[in-house]
Scaffold this active site. Structure first.
Site, PDB file in Angstrom:
ATOM      1  N   TRP A 102       0.834  -1.211   0.000  1.00 12.38           N
ATOM      2  CA  TRP A 102       0.000   0.000   0.000  1.00 12.38           C
ATOM      3  C   TRP A 102       0.856   1.244   0.000  1.00 12.38           C
ATOM      4  O   TRP A 102       0.540   2.232  -0.667  1.00 12.38           O
ATOM      5  CB  TRP A 102      -0.984  -0.026   1.173  1.00 12.38           C
ATOM      6  CG  TRP A 102      -2.019  -1.100   0.989  1.00 12.38           C
ATOM      7  CD1 TRP A 102      -2.178  -2.214   1.751  1.00 12.38           C
ATOM      8  CD2 TRP A 102      -3.009  -1.185  -0.053  1.00 12.38           C
ATOM      9  NE1 TRP A 102      -3.207  -2.984   1.254  1.00 12.38           N
ATOM     10  CE2 TRP A 102      -3.735  -2.378   0.158  1.00 12.38           C
ATOM     11  CE3 TRP A 102      -3.347  -0.376  -1.137  1.00 12.38           C
ATOM     12  CZ2 TRP A 102      -4.776  -2.784  -0.684  1.00 12.38           C
ATOM     13  CZ3 TRP A 102      -4.391  -0.777  -1.982  1.00 12.38           C
ATOM     14  CH2 TRP A 102      -5.087  -1.965  -1.745  1.00 12.38           C
ATOM     15  N   ASP A 173      -1.872   6.171   6.701  1.00 10.16           N
ATOM     16  CA  ASP A 173      -2.931   5.331   6.130  1.00 10.16           C
ATOM     17  C   ASP A 173      -3.307   4.273   7.175  1.00 10.16           C
ATOM     18  O   ASP A 173      -2.689   3.220   7.251  1.00 10.16           O
ATOM     19  CB  ASP A 173      -2.426   4.678   4.837  1.00 10.16           C
ATOM     20  CG  ASP A 173      -3.423   3.683   4.254  1.00 10.16           C
ATOM     21  OD1 ASP A 173      -4.518   3.529   4.829  1.00 10.16           O
ATOM     22  OD2 ASP A 173      -3.092   3.074   3.218  1.00 10.16           O
ATOM     23  N   LYS A 197     -12.278  -2.382   6.499  1.00 14.10           N
ATOM     24  CA  LYS A 197     -11.466  -3.302   7.283  1.00 14.10           C
ATOM     25  C   LYS A 197     -11.997  -3.358   8.717  1.00 14.10           C
ATOM     26  O   LYS A 197     -12.381  -4.406   9.193  1.00 14.10           O
ATOM     27  CB  LYS A 197      -9.993  -2.879   7.295  1.00 14.10           C
ATOM     28  CG  LYS A 197      -9.153  -3.290   6.083  1.00 14.10           C
ATOM     29  CD  LYS A 197      -9.654  -2.836   4.755  1.00 14.10           C
ATOM     30  CE  LYS A 197      -8.869  -3.324   3.569  1.00 14.10           C
ATOM     31  NZ  LYS A 197      -7.935  -2.363   3.005  1.00 14.10           N
TER      32      LYS A 197
HETATM   33  C1  LIG Z   1      -7.395  -1.832   1.816  1.00  6.02           C
HETATM   34  C2  LIG Z   1      -6.336  -0.821   1.938  1.00  6.02           C
HETATM   35  C3  LIG Z   1      -6.212   0.230   1.032  1.00  6.02           C
HETATM   36  C4  LIG Z   1      -7.111   0.392  -0.155  1.00  6.02           C
HETATM   37  O1  LIG Z   1      -8.364   0.773   0.264  1.00  6.02           O
HETATM   38  P1  LIG Z   1      -9.529   1.113  -0.773  1.00  6.02           P
HETATM   39  O2  LIG Z   1     -10.639   1.499   0.145  1.00  6.02           O
HETATM   40  O3  LIG Z   1      -9.809  -0.117  -1.561  1.00  6.02           O
HETATM   41  O4  LIG Z   1      -9.081   2.229  -1.625  1.00  6.02           O
HETATM   42  C5  LIG Z   1      -5.191   1.148   1.225  1.00  6.02           C
HETATM   43  N1  LIG Z   1      -4.358   1.052   2.270  1.00  6.02           N
HETATM   44  C6  LIG Z   1      -4.440   0.046   3.160  1.00  6.02           C
HETATM   45  C7  LIG Z   1      -3.469  -0.019   4.303  1.00  6.02           C
HETATM   46  C8  LIG Z   1      -5.427  -0.920   3.026  1.00  6.02           C
HETATM   47  O5  LIG Z   1      -5.522  -1.927   3.920  1.00  6.02           O
END
Ligand SMILES: *Cc1c(COP(=O)(O)O)cnc(C)c1O
Length: 361
Positions: A102, A173, A197
């Protein structure tokens, strides 16, 4: 068939009590005679739902009034671009620490709008560890430092906050570890997280941002990508993802009922110890991640014989343990054990792993 234990990385399991409450309120939300899905986002009923959700999130994370809380769309992936568009002027330098897939994607997006300095990259360890902070090459004038507190695919998690090395504000993030434990929000400039998540259904993105950073550093930011515009409009400058917002609110309520994030942190730590303990206590299973950087949320592990992967997954599914296949880039297995996964689910997985080893090891 009853409900299974769902180890999906995302969209992921939700607390059963939350789903049951949503079901009970589906046709008639609290005597309104309509579903939340059918409500105007400007209605008194929905505004009360929205405000309660924000207030509960502020309570859970002790978010002060110096921070705006936004309920947006576009996923964490849009935040990869939006954060840079707003926080960096063209030509500015931004620092990135890359500890997995990511983070790499975030760098790619950032490079469209600013000069990216990769201050550290865990490539040397094949993204199974976090480079020592003493080795980070930060810029002295970065608009911010971005990192990924939990890399969902590799299962690499920071267990502290690297604000001691950042020269600008921290941008993080938090998609796959937000609300898993208390975090001192005041040490960040911007935190973002896709909901699917550890918060609620897909389609909602939460942003927590220092208000003094809201004004964009450039003047060509589209309204829908402007934090300031969203903050000024209470995240309703257009139609927000109302049902996702409501579901997130139910999850926040549930977390408060459980005792808040201290309690969740204890539970999550115990679940993680149970699972890593089973992996480390056997020659049949292995976790590639350095112990100091192991995620409490996403636990990758491999079998001694990859030829048994398909059988493992099939038998696990037969035992009610689903979505354990590792990400295609890593292979093996991955068990995501977010807040909604009870200790019983992890215990059931560990019991299955012992049994599988007995029969195939
Ligand atoms: C799942 C995830 C993403 C992507 O998320 P989207 O909502 O599909 O854009 C980005 N960063 C992390 C750490 C993730 O777990």
């Amino acid at each position: 068939m009853g409900r299974i234990y769902n180890f999906s990385a995302g969209p992921a399991a939700l607390p059963e009590a939350v789903l049951a409450k949503a079901q009970a309120e589906l046709l008639d939300w609290q005597g309104s005679g309509m579903s939340v899905m059918e409500m105007s986002h400007r209605s008194k009923a929905f505004v009360s739902i929205a405000e309660k959700a924000e207030a509960d999130l502020r309570t859970l994370l002790s978010i002060s009034e110096d921070y705006a809380v936004l309920f947006l769309q576009g996923g964490a992936t849009l935040q990869f671009a939006m954060s840079v568009l707003n926080l960096a002027a063209p030509g500015d330098t931004v620092d990135y620490v890359v500890t997995g897939s990511w983070g790499k994607k975030a760098v790619k997006e950032a490079a469209r709008f600013a000069h990216v300095n990769v201050a550290a990259d865990a490539a040397d360890s094949n993204y199974t560890d976090i480079p020592d902070r003493s080795s980070w090459q930060v810029s002295d004038n970065a608009a911010f430092l971005h990192y990924t507190p939990n890399e969902t695919i590799g299962g690499v998690e920071f267990h502290d906050i690297p604000d001691d090395v950042a020269t600008g504000p921290l941008v993080a993030d938090y998609s796959s570890t937000i609300l898993s434990r208390p975090v001192d929000v005041s040490r960040f400039g911007l935190i973002y997280a896709g909901a699917q998540k550890n918060i609620g259904p897909a389609g909602l993105t939460i942003v927590v941002m220092r208000r003094d950073l809201l004004d964009a550093k450039r003047d060509d930011v589209p309204t829908m990508l402007s934090y300031k515009a969203h903050a000024d409009a209470g995240s309703m400058s257009n139609t927000p993802p109302t049902y996702g917002w409501y579901m997130a609110g139910l999850v926040f309520e549930w977390l408060i009922e459980q005792g808040g994030l201290d309690v969740m942190a204890q539970r999550n730590q115990r679940k993680a110890e149970t699972l890593y303990g089973a992996v480390d206590g056997s020659d049949f299973y292995q976790c590639p991640v350095a112990p100091r950087a192991r995620s409490r949320m996403n636990v990758p592990f491999t079998l001694a014989d990859a030829g048994l992967d398909a059988t493992f997954l099939e038998e696990a599914a037969g035992a009610g343990l689903e979505t354990l296949k590792g990400h295609r880039s890593v292979g093996g297995m991955r068990a995501s054990i977010y807040n909604a996964m009870p200790q019983e689910g992890v215990d059931a997985l560990v019991a299955f792993m012992h049994d599988f080893e007995q029969r195939h090891g």
